[in-house]
Design a protein around this motif. Structure first.
Motif, PDB file in Angstrom:
ATOM      1  N   THR A 172       8.213   2.604  -9.250  1.00 62.13           N
ATOM      2  CA  THR A 172       7.639   3.958  -9.336  1.00 62.13           C
ATOM      3  C   THR A 172       6.843   4.347  -8.092  1.00 62.13           C
ATOM      4  O   THR A 172       6.966   5.464  -7.595  1.00 62.13           O
ATOM      5  N   LEU A 173       5.999   3.435  -7.602  1.00 62.07           N
ATOM      6  CA  LEU A 173       5.086   3.799  -6.509  1.00 62.07           C
ATOM      7  C   LEU A 173       5.818   4.155  -5.207  1.00 62.07           C
ATOM      8  O   LEU A 173       5.459   5.148  -4.566  1.00 62.07           O
ATOM      9  N   PRO A 174       6.863   3.407  -4.800  1.00 67.02           N
ATOM     10  CA  PRO A 174       7.601   3.834  -3.604  1.00 67.02           C
ATOM     11  C   PRO A 174       8.184   5.241  -3.777  1.00 67.02           C
ATOM     12  O   PRO A 174       8.222   6.033  -2.838  1.00 67.02           O
ATOM     13  N   GLN A 175       8.605   5.535  -4.997  1.00 69.16           N
ATOM     14  CA  GLN A 175       9.166   6.861  -5.292  1.00 69.16           C
ATOM     15  C   GLN A 175       8.089   7.945  -5.125  1.00 69.16           C
ATOM     16  O   GLN A 175       8.314   8.958  -4.463  1.00 69.16           O
TER      17      GLN A 175
ATOM     18  N   ILE B 152       0.856  -1.198   0.000  1.00 71.17           N
ATOM     19  CA  ILE B 152       0.000   0.000   0.000  1.00 71.17           C
ATOM     20  C   ILE B 152       0.887   1.240   0.000  1.00 71.17           C
ATOM     21  O   ILE B 152       1.903   1.290   0.700  1.00 71.17           O
ATOM     22  N   PHE B 153       0.528   2.215  -0.816  1.00 69.46           N
ATOM     23  CA  PHE B 153       1.304   3.451  -0.907  1.00 69.46           C
ATOM     24  C   PHE B 153       0.406   4.654  -0.630  1.00 69.46           C
ATOM     25  O   PHE B 153      -0.753   4.665  -1.027  1.00 69.46           O
ATOM     26  N   ASN B 154       0.978   5.645   0.043  1.00 68.88           N
ATOM     27  CA  ASN B 154       0.238   6.884   0.321  1.00 68.88           C
ATOM     28  C   ASN B 154       0.778   7.957  -0.594  1.00 68.88           C
ATOM     29  O   ASN B 154       1.948   8.330  -0.515  1.00 68.88           O
ATOM     30  N   LEU B 155      -0.098   8.471  -1.439  1.00 68.13           N
ATOM     31  CA  LEU B 155       0.352   9.420  -2.451  1.00 68.13           C
ATOM     32  C   LEU B 155      -0.250  10.800  -2.190  1.00 68.13           C
ATOM     33  O   LEU B 155      -1.092  10.980  -1.304  1.00 68.13           O
ATOM     34  N   GLU B 156       0.234  11.749  -2.987  1.00 70.09           N
ATOM     35  CA  GLU B 156      -0.218  13.125  -2.822  1.00 70.09           C
ATOM     36  C   GLU B 156      -1.745  13.245  -2.900  1.00 70.09           C
ATOM     37  O   GLU B 156      -2.379  12.524  -3.669  1.00 70.09           O
ATOM     38  N   GLY B 157      -2.304  14.181  -2.124  1.00 64.25           N
ATOM     39  CA  GLY B 157      -3.754  14.359  -2.133  1.00 64.25           C
ATOM     40  C   GLY B 157      -4.449  13.329  -1.262  1.00 64.25           C
ATOM     41  O   GLY B 157      -5.628  13.048  -1.456  1.00 64.25           O
ATOM     42  N   ASN B 158      -3.676  12.739  -0.332  1.00 69.92           N
ATOM     43  CA  ASN B 158      -4.218  11.701   0.557  1.00 69.92           C
ATOM     44  C   ASN B 158      -4.871  10.558  -0.227  1.00 69.92           C
ATOM     45  O   ASN B 158      -5.925  10.048   0.130  1.00 69.92           O
TER      46      ASN B 158
ATOM     47  N   ALA C 181       5.510  12.235  -1.896  1.00 74.97           N
ATOM     48  CA  ALA C 181       4.324  12.752  -1.197  1.00 74.97           C
ATOM     49  C   ALA C 181       4.625  13.016   0.275  1.00 74.97           C
ATOM     50  O   ALA C 181       4.165  14.003   0.847  1.00 74.97           O
ATOM     51  N   GLN C 182       5.418  12.105   0.870  1.00 72.98           N
ATOM     52  CA  GLN C 182       5.724  12.273   2.299  1.00 72.98           C
ATOM     53  C   GLN C 182       6.638  13.464   2.554  1.00 72.98           C
ATOM     54  O   GLN C 182       6.582  14.086   3.599  1.00 72.98           O
ATOM     55  N   SER C 183       7.501  13.763   1.594  1.00 70.91           N
ATOM     56  CA  SER C 183       8.477  14.834   1.816  1.00 70.91           C
ATOM     57  C   SER C 183       7.886  16.223   1.541  1.00 70.91           C
ATOM     58  O   SER C 183       8.540  17.231   1.736  1.00 70.91           O
ATOM     59  N   LYS C 184       6.651  16.244   1.053  1.00 72.83           N
ATOM     60  CA  LYS C 184       6.053  17.557   0.741  1.00 72.83           C
ATOM     61  C   LYS C 184       5.417  18.200   1.972  1.00 72.83           C
ATOM     62  O   LYS C 184       4.961  17.500   2.865  1.00 72.83           O
TER      63      LYS C 184
END
Lengths: 238, 432
Positions: free
Chosen positions: B421-424, B301-307, B429-432
């Motif tokens: 790609t997804l981990p990247q 599972i990945f957490n991306l920008e925009g929750n 997203a986490q660093s923003k």
């Protein structure tokens, strides 16, 4: 308008996504405002004789032999069924309609002997994209994926479904060219998976036209996903 | 790349072996430096060429356990290895799924021999086609066989040819087997073994489309609702002595797992019986199962920008696709992204998409992309679905609304790409 379509022994002759031909016919019929009833004929069941379209698909060796035995037992019904309807037979289904096909080294099984073709064992297995120029007016180029070991010879009096541009089709060279499948009005045979009708909407329209006495081939082509896929595959295999 | 797996190869004394390792090491390092993969594959290949006995010699003095099947071998291997690592200090495995000769050589060479006097366990996932060709070299003492179903027919051929080759491979085999008792091809491949060697596990696996005829006599097989089969002609059937998977045991396995899906319960049941056969207590097995949260990117599972959260699923063949679709269509409908290629490792003929039951799967907001996006799009349209085509994973995710969850189902080569790609994207997203 409603048409009926029978998938014969999907459990035995359905190894290569062959159900897709039935689903495509039904989908395309719907686009032409025709509803389509799909009947699954299971092994052991009687073959209905009143359907508009019949489908035979591809299968592994054991399954092909068993399907042939079952069709032999129902041969009278099967002949009556396809007399005034459309039959699409792919790969193993194509071989079954002929005089004989190989079942193991030096051993043959008799086919239904409904078309003048016969299949020999061959090596190596023929695997890959295949493109042919269809003999049916208005259908154009056909694209599919072939995966079979048998080499099928059609008699001099018979017509192939298409002349091969890429791939090997029936796998036997005649006069410097390869051909794919077999064609005689109501019977369309091919080695093309894909499934063939999903990748070739014009061929699907031909079968639908014959089944309904309407002329869908005369209509302008829709720029739909099926046509785009057809074009993309032809381009990829140039 | 880990240096230890190359050093461990040194104790084998011949000059040829040492030379093979040195060349392999150099090539592997170059490959890593050039960004052409982890180097294990290159190492394995070079060592194999330089020393044709490498695989056999590396497997000597190790207790080899082999997992093979069409679906689930990477996960089953991981679950078994996780439990073995709790009980034994020397356990090696090909965790990244490199399951052919070169990958096995690299995995077997990764043990630190001489660290202690304890025995070394090699928990190896092996490609089902490659297994017969290297079986005698690795001398497994336990085999775990999951299922055999249609998969990349253009490359691997038809299913019955694998079960026949396994039956031949097993002539004279005296080790033990844990096997899926609901798969006629698996049961057929084991039919000449002494029955006390085999533990059949009742997995109730639901894909039967490759097993409608009897592998023994060619007549019709009948199936009951419990996924038990019986030949109507020769009586070839699901074995009577299936290992007792009580409801309580299945519940315990289910509760212990963090990875989703019915198919993973089946993988875990096979893993459980494999671990039990080596005396690992159930408590240890369940604890270690619970520690496995993803397997090489599967179900991650990945957490991306925009929750936006996304979960990645690998689906390679109709059996796997049907299981995955059943799983992702449970509960409230989610966005679904299908990423689809037809390269060599995916299988070049996508006809089997029509063996997947999209028709009866409720799916919301379907987005497709990939090199063979059109094949997937047409298949879905024929199933009556509305589809949005896009050109990349970034575009596909952009189509999903904020604060939403999306399931991504990917073919093999798309899965490999997305695993990078997804981990990247998650990190960004986490660093923003």
């Amino acid at each position: 308008m409603t048409i009926s379509l029978a998938i014969i022994y999907q459990e035995l002759l359905g190894t290569y996504g062959d159900r897709g031909n039935a689903l495509t016919i039904s989908h395309r019929a719907k686009q032409h405002n025709i509803s389509c009833e799909i009947i699954q004929v299971k092994p052991g069941e009687k073959i209905p004789t009143s359907c508009d379209i019949y489908l035979l698909g591809g299968g592994e060796d054991n399954a092909q032999t068993l399907a042939t035995t079952l069709l032999m037992e129902n041969k009278k019904d099967f002949i009556r069924a396809i007399e005034n309807s459309q039959l699409l037979a792919i790969c193993a289904g194509f071989q079954i309609l002929g005089k004989h096909f190989p079942v193991s080294k030096n051993k043959f099984s008799p086919g239904l002997d409904l078309i003048d073709v016969s299949t020999q064992p061959g090596s190596p297995r023929i695997i890959g994209e295949v493109v042919s120029k269809s003999v049916i007016p208005g259908v154009g180029d056909l694209t599919g994926f072939e995966n079979h070991a048998g080499r099928t010879l059609i008699s001099n009096n018979s017509t192939p479904l298409g002349n091969v541009i890429k791939g090997l089709g029936n796998g036997i060279e005649t006069n410097g060219t390869f051909v794919d499948g077999y064609f005689s009005g109501g019977i369309v045979c091919s080695y093309m998976h894909g499934p063939i009708l999903a990748r070739n909407p014009r061929l699907c329209d031909y079968i639908l036209s014959k089944a309904t006495n309407l002329d869908f081939l005369a209509m302008a082509e829709n720029d739909d996903t099926a046509r785009m896929l057809h074009q993309e595959r032809l381009l990829a295999n140039k | 790349m880990n240096d230890s797996f190359m050093q461990s190869y040194i104790p084998m004394s011949s000059i040829r072996n040492k030379l093979a390792v040195s060349i392999g090491k150099l090539a592997a390092m170059s490959s890593s430096a050039l960004g052409k993969g982890t180097g294990e594959q290159i190492f394995g290949r070079i060592v194999d060429i330089a020393d044709p006995n490498a695989l056999k010699n590396l497997a000597l003095n190790k207790r080899v356990i082999v997992i093979s099947s069409t679906n689930g071998k990477t996960t089953t291997t991981r679950l078994i290895a996780q439990a073995f690592q709790k009980e034994h200090s020397n356990v090696l495995t090909n965790a990244l799924g490199a399951n052919q000769r070169a990958g096995l050589i690299a995995a077997l060479a990764s043990s630190k021999q001489g660290d202690n006097n304890e025995e070394t366990f090699a928990i190896l996932e092996v490609d089902e086609r490659s297994l017969p060709g290297l079986f005698d070299e690795i001398q497994p003492e336990l085999l775990i066989f999951g299922n055999l179903s249609r998969d990349q027919l253009d490359r691997f051929g038809e299913v019955s040819s694998i079960s026949k080759s396994w039956q031949k491979m097993l002539e004279g085999y005296k080790g033990k087997v844990i096997a899926n008792g609901n798969d006629p091809h698996i049961v057929f491949s084991l039919s000449n073994l002494e029955s006390q060697l085999v533990t059949y596990v009742d997995t109730k696996s639901s894909w039967h489309d490759d097993a409608n005829t009897c592998p023994k006599c060619g007549e019709l097989l009948s199936w009951d609702k419990q996924s038990h089969f019986k030949c109507l002609s020769c009586n070839f059937s699901t074995p009577d002595d299936l290992a007792a998977n009580s409801n309580q045991l299945i519940e315990e396995v289910t509760n212990s797992l963090k990875i989703p899906g019915k198919w993973n319960i089946n993988n875990a049941l096979l893993a459980l019986w494999a671990c039990r056969s080596f005396g690992i207590p159930d408590g240890t097995i369940f604890t270690s199962f619970g520690e496995v949260k993803e397997v090489s990117g599967r179900n991650a599972i990945f957490n991306l920008e925009g929750n936006k959260t996304v979960q990645l699923f690998l689906a390679k063949n109709p059996a796997g696709w049907n299981e995955t679709l059943t799983h992702i269509s449970k509960g409230s409908p989610r966005n679904t992204i299908f990423a689809f290629n037809c390269n060599i490792a995916d299988g070049k003929d996508p006809s089997w998409l029509y063996d997947v039951d999209f028709e009866s799967t409720p799916l919301k907001n379907i987005i497709v992309f990939g090199e063979r996006e059109l094949d997937m799009r047409l298949r879905l349209e024929i199933a009556g679905k509305k589809v949005t085509p896009t050109i990349s994973i970034t575009d596909a995710i952009a189509q999903c609304e904020k604060n939403s969850h999306t399931n991504i189902v990917a073919s093999y080569t798309q899965f490999l790409k997305l695993s990078r790609t997804l981990p990247q994207l998650n990190k960004e997203a986490q660093s923003k």
